[in-house]
Design a protein around this motif. Structure first.
Motif: not given
Length: 321
Positions: A227-246
């Motif tokens: 989540i930390s790695r992904l949300t460091a990118l602009r436009g990628i918030g917690l929910w998007t990071a969680e969708w990538i996880l799942t």
């Protein structure tokens, strides 16, 4: 269960084979979200044929699947455009659907809502998206718009910046991180993305093209670091990071802030049209390792509007958006 290949051809050029998958698995209903939201030319499902690509090094390899077997013993007939990559495609096809974990039966015993949905839709399983760029673009495109419009804009993006493949007579596109990374905001805006979405897409493409972000490195990290790695990118918030996880890493993660998840958890568990993010996390904490399947079942019920029985014995009818 390890996928079983029934036929293996080692020469270059197109090749076909079968892969047996662990059951119970309803391939058709599990793939339906790809058709329901519209054809984006990248994850293509017409009810009979599945056409996708996977990144292999700097290349993208296309494959087409047809459904066979039964709910208990499902299988896919697979054709790939280049047999050089047969082993990679076998692994991908064999792991496309997230299997039920050992504690799924225990969840069904203690959660009558999920048990009822599992009875109605036996074998519905989450479908993994192995292309990280495609998965991120999918999430970005769907921000604050309906899924059909998101698919339309992704289709335009694939045609403008992707590579066209032809496999088993079916066209399918793969996105190019290099081409997208070099695109201008104006070029992507012309496809009717917003300015910010255009900037976000270019940013994630640059991170992938530069080697700063890839599925293999994310796969070995714990959830919070992903989540930390992904949300460091602009436009990628917690929910998007969680969708990538799942969806990409196959982790049992509840995307508690997603509007659809909030709707269906609220209606099924809380007698509310819309649960808060905190309420979703509390109501679904008992899902455990089965969270991916439970979430998929509930989201399917939101679209299909089946009767969902609540824990008190009453029932509710989730509405369509």
């Amino acid at each position: 269960m390890t996928p079983m290949v029934l036929e293996d051809v080692d020469s270059a050029g197109p090749v076909s084979f079968e892969v047996r998958l662990p059951g119970p698995l309803d391939v058709v209903i599990s793939l339906e979200p790809f058709r329901r939201s519209g054809d984006d030319l990248m994850d293509r499902w017409d009810g009979t044929h599945l056409m996708r690509t996977i990144p292999v090094g700097n290349a993208s390899i296309a494959y087409a699947c047809t459904v066979g077997g039964t709910l208990r013993a499902p299988k896919l007939g697979v054709t790939i455009e280049d047999s050089t990559w047969i082993d990679a495609v076998k692994r991908v096809v064999g792991s496309t659907f997230v299997p039920a974990p050992p504690d799924f039966a225990a969840l069904l015993e203690r959660d009558p809502i999920i048990a009822e949905l599992n009875r109605r839709f036996p074998g519905l399983r989450p479908v993994l998206q192995f292309d990280l760029l495609g998965a991120l673009v999918r999430s970005i495109s769907a921000q604050q718009v309906n899924l059909r419009w998101a698919a339309t804009t992704r289709r335009r993006l694939a045609e403008a910046f992707g590579k066209r493949h032809l496999v088993a007579g079916h066209p399918v596109y793969s996105l190019s991180a290099t081409r997208l990374a070099a695109a201008s905001v104006e070029e992507i805006r012309a496809l009717q993305f917003t300015t910010r979405k255009a900037e976000y897409i270019i940013g994630v493409a640059q991170a992938i093209a530069d080697g700063h972000l890839d599925t293999q490195s994310l796969a070995v990290l714990p959830d919070d670091e992903v989540i930390s790695r992904l949300t460091a990118l602009r436009g990628i918030g917690l929910w998007t990071a969680e969708w990538i996880l799942t969806r990409t890493l196959g982790r049992p993660r509840v995307v508690a802030g997603d509007l659809g998840v909030r709707k269906v958890v609220g209606m099924a568990y809380l007698r509310s049209p819309l649960a808060s993010e905190a309420e979703v996390r509390k109501a679904t904490a008992h899902w455990g390792a089965s969270a991916g399947i439970a979430q998929a079942l509930l989201l399917h019920s939101l679209i299909g509007a089946p009767r969902v029985r609540d824990a008190s014995g009453g029932s509710s009818h989730p509405k369509r958006d």
